[in-house]
Design an enzyme around this catalytic site. Structure first.
Site, PDB file in Angstrom:
ATOM      1  N   SER A  13       0.848  -1.185   0.000  1.00 27.28           N
ATOM      2  CA  SER A  13       0.000   0.000   0.000  1.00 27.28           C
ATOM      3  C   SER A  13       0.892   1.247   0.000  1.00 27.28           C
ATOM      4  CB  SER A  13      -0.910  -0.070   1.233  1.00 27.28           C
ATOM      5  OG  SER A  13      -1.774   1.027   1.282  1.00 27.28           O
ATOM      6  N   LYS A  45      -4.677   2.928  -3.809  1.00 26.46           N
ATOM      7  CA  LYS A  45      -4.169   2.278  -2.591  1.00 26.46           C
ATOM      8  C   LYS A  45      -5.286   2.060  -1.566  1.00 26.46           C
ATOM      9  CE  LYS A  45       0.243   2.099  -3.872  1.00 26.46           C
ATOM     10  NZ  LYS A  45       0.925   0.845  -4.211  1.00 26.46           N
TER      11      LYS A  45
HETATM   12  C1  HXC Z   1       0.706  13.209 -16.225  1.00 27.85           C
HETATM   13  C2  HXC Z   1       1.053  11.106 -17.135  1.00 27.85           C
HETATM   14  C3  HXC Z   1       2.401  11.109 -16.676  1.00 27.85           C
HETATM   15  C4  HXC Z   1       2.855  12.262 -15.958  1.00 27.85           C
HETATM   16  C5  HXC Z   1       2.026   9.240 -17.716  1.00 27.85           C
HETATM   17  N1  HXC Z   1       0.881   9.929 -17.754  1.00 27.85           N
HETATM   18  N2  HXC Z   1       2.968   9.916 -17.036  1.00 27.85           N
HETATM   19  N3  HXC Z   1       0.215  12.148 -16.915  1.00 27.85           N
HETATM   20  N4  HXC Z   1       1.962  13.280 -15.732  1.00 27.85           N
HETATM   21  N5  HXC Z   1       4.090  12.328 -15.488  1.00 27.85           N
HETATM   22  C6  HXC Z   1      -0.323   9.546 -18.452  1.00 27.85           C
HETATM   23  C7  HXC Z   1      -0.043   9.501 -19.938  1.00 27.85           C
HETATM   24  O1  HXC Z   1      -0.116  10.806 -20.494  1.00 27.85           O
HETATM   25  C8  HXC Z   1      -1.151   8.581 -20.469  1.00 27.85           C
HETATM   26  O2  HXC Z   1      -2.370   9.238 -20.648  1.00 27.85           O
HETATM   27  C9  HXC Z   1      -1.321   7.600 -19.308  1.00 27.85           C
HETATM   28  O3  HXC Z   1      -0.749   8.227 -18.134  1.00 27.85           O
HETATM   29  C10 HXC Z   1      -0.621   6.294 -19.547  1.00 27.85           C
HETATM   30  O4  HXC Z   1       0.760   6.559 -19.780  1.00 27.85           O
HETATM   31  P1  HXC Z   1       1.718   5.486 -20.501  1.00 27.85           P
HETATM   32  O5  HXC Z   1       3.095   5.976 -20.388  1.00 27.85           O
HETATM   33  O6  HXC Z   1       1.160   5.180 -21.859  1.00 27.85           O
HETATM   34  O7  HXC Z   1       1.445   4.207 -19.605  1.00 27.85           O
HETATM   35  P2  HXC Z   1       2.365   2.994 -19.287  1.00 27.85           P
HETATM   36  O8  HXC Z   1       3.434   2.806 -20.306  1.00 27.85           O
HETATM   37  O9  HXC Z   1       1.474   1.855 -19.016  1.00 27.85           O
HETATM   38  O10 HXC Z   1       3.109   3.460 -17.958  1.00 27.85           O
HETATM   39  C11 HXC Z   1       2.486   3.440 -16.705  1.00 27.85           C
HETATM   40  C12 HXC Z   1       2.997   4.628 -15.842  1.00 27.85           C
HETATM   41  C13 HXC Z   1       4.524   4.685 -15.894  1.00 27.85           C
HETATM   42  C14 HXC Z   1       2.475   4.465 -14.426  1.00 27.85           C
HETATM   43  C15 HXC Z   1       2.447   5.904 -16.446  1.00 27.85           C
HETATM   44  O11 HXC Z   1       4.986   5.814 -15.201  1.00 27.85           O
HETATM   45  C16 HXC Z   1       5.137   3.443 -15.343  1.00 27.85           C
HETATM   46  O12 HXC Z   1       5.236   2.444 -16.049  1.00 27.85           O
HETATM   47  N6  HXC Z   1       5.549   3.428 -14.091  1.00 27.85           N
HETATM   48  C17 HXC Z   1       6.113   2.184 -13.465  1.00 27.85           C
HETATM   49  C18 HXC Z   1       7.092   2.484 -12.461  1.00 27.85           C
HETATM   50  C19 HXC Z   1       6.548   3.389 -11.374  1.00 27.85           C
HETATM   51  O13 HXC Z   1       5.753   4.290 -11.609  1.00 27.85           O
HETATM   52  N7  HXC Z   1       7.031   3.148 -10.177  1.00 27.85           N
HETATM   53  C20 HXC Z   1       6.714   3.994  -9.098  1.00 27.85           C
HETATM   54  C21 HXC Z   1       5.770   3.305  -8.224  1.00 27.85           C
HETATM   55  S1  HXC Z   1       5.746   4.183  -6.705  1.00 27.85           S
HETATM   56  P3  HXC Z   1      -2.805   9.875 -22.108  1.00 27.85           P
HETATM   57  O14 HXC Z   1      -4.195  10.446 -21.864  1.00 27.85           O
HETATM   58  O15 HXC Z   1      -1.805  10.931 -22.418  1.00 27.85           O
HETATM   59  O16 HXC Z   1      -2.796   8.713 -23.075  1.00 27.85           O
HETATM   60  C22 HXC Z   1       4.318   3.958  -5.956  1.00 27.85           C
HETATM   61  C23 HXC Z   1       4.326   4.316  -4.505  1.00 27.85           C
HETATM   62  C24 HXC Z   1       3.791   5.641  -4.240  1.00 27.85           C
HETATM   63  O17 HXC Z   1       3.400   3.521  -6.513  1.00 27.85           O
HETATM   64  C25 HXC Z   1       4.019   6.073  -2.813  1.00 27.85           C
HETATM   65  C26 HXC Z   1       5.398   6.639  -2.501  1.00 27.85           C
HETATM   66  C27 HXC Z   1       5.493   7.294  -1.106  1.00 27.85           C
END
Ligand code: HXC
Length: 273
Positions: free
Chosen positions: A148, A166
């Protein structure tokens, strides 16, 4: 991993764990802690290269390892990954639903697809994984650990998507703890605080704000992936055999009400800083 020296090195011998998103960050830290105590480890993720690097590291700790490229958003992919893991390691004793996605975006700028993407990875991905693992966990009377975040308890700026995901995961966790308790399956959530060196913190604490973050944490430091790995080991072990439906917060006090900006303002006004 010095703290693990307090535990028998064979605590998890002949047990197996499957961890989504296990190729990096907190989830790889969890995998290392299980491997160090004798468990065999299945990991899945979207990037084969990350998984293979992790495999070498886990094998060096003595684990038998299963890796599968799978996206938790796709039920068939995650079900196949769990089947492959079962073939290699036997039915799993513990499942860690750790795959997550995040970015900072105020709701007024977030696209509906961006919001949906995080819900799909975090919440729907956790359900898909737990559902696909049910038969194996029923066989072993195993346990599930959901990862979470503090966003589950209260609103964080630019995190409406993560908060919704979450909070959903934690309610799902409690429902499954209730429904699957009769099969001996325990379900718990770990709520990590800010963990150093992770993708999540790179995204959240960018821009030179590290020192201010640390000032808002009562224990005065970021957590480590081992802080979370150790809690996961505890929850999976017989030490926690009567613990189910619980949120275990491992955050140095970061989410205590009043420990952030308000707490700092009060202590400053009293001349403590
Ligand atoms: C605004 C965003 C964005 C950003 C992506 N999007 N990044 N919007 N600001 N920085 C939007 C895109 O414009 C798109 O919408 C949609 O999200 C999907 O983006 P994609 O890149 O096509 O998706 P995908 O390749 O599936 O990637 C998923 C992701 C990416 C979440 C966006 O960042 C990822 O793969 N992350 C994995 C690793 C990660 O995030 N780890 C951190 C977890 S930490 P549109 O409308 O433009 O098509 C965590 C804990 C939090 O969860 C708590 C910490 C204290």
């Amino acid at each position: 991993m010095e703290i693990l020296n307090y535990l028998p090195r064979d605590l998890l011998q002949d047990k197996s764990v499957f961890i989504t998103g296990g190729g990096s960050g907190i989830n790889l830290g969890i995998a290392r802690n299980f491997a160090a105590l004798g468990a065999n480890v299945g990991i899945c993720g979207r990037t084969s290269k990350k998984l293979e690097i992790a495999r070498a590291e886990l094998e060096a700790l003595g684990a038998r390892v299963s890796t599968s490229v799978a996206d938790v958003r796709d039920y068939d992919e995650i079900a196949k990954a769990l089947q492959e893991c079962e073939k290699t390691l036997g039915a799993i004793d513990c499942l860690v639903c750790g795959a997550a996605g995040n970015f900072l975006a105020p709701a007024e700028n977030m696209s509906p697809i961006g919001f949906k993407t995080v819900i799909e990875i975090d919440l729907i991905g956790s359900f898909n994984t737990a559902r696909a693992a049910f038969d194996q966990l029923k066989e072993t009377r195993g346990s599930i650990i959901f990862i979470s975040a503090g966003q589950t308890f209260g609103p964080y700026f630019a995190q409406s998507h993560v908060g919704a995901a979450k909070a959903g995961i934690d309610n799902l966790m409690r429902c499954l703890a209730m429904e699957w308790g009769s099969h001996g399956i325990r379900c718990n959530s770990i709520v990590p605080g800010p963990i150093a060196g992770t993708e999540g913190m790179k995204r959240l604490a960018a821009g030179g704000y590290e020192r201010k973050w640390i000032e808002a944490i009562p224990l005065g430091r970021f957590g480590t992936v081992n802080d979370i790995g150790q809690m996961a080991v505890f929850l999976a072990s017989p030490l926690a055999s009567y613990v189910t439906g619980a949120h275990i917060v491992v955050d140095g006090g970061q989410n205590l009400p009043g420990s952030g900006v308000f707490g700092q303002l009060i202590s400053e006004s009293l001349g403590y800083q």
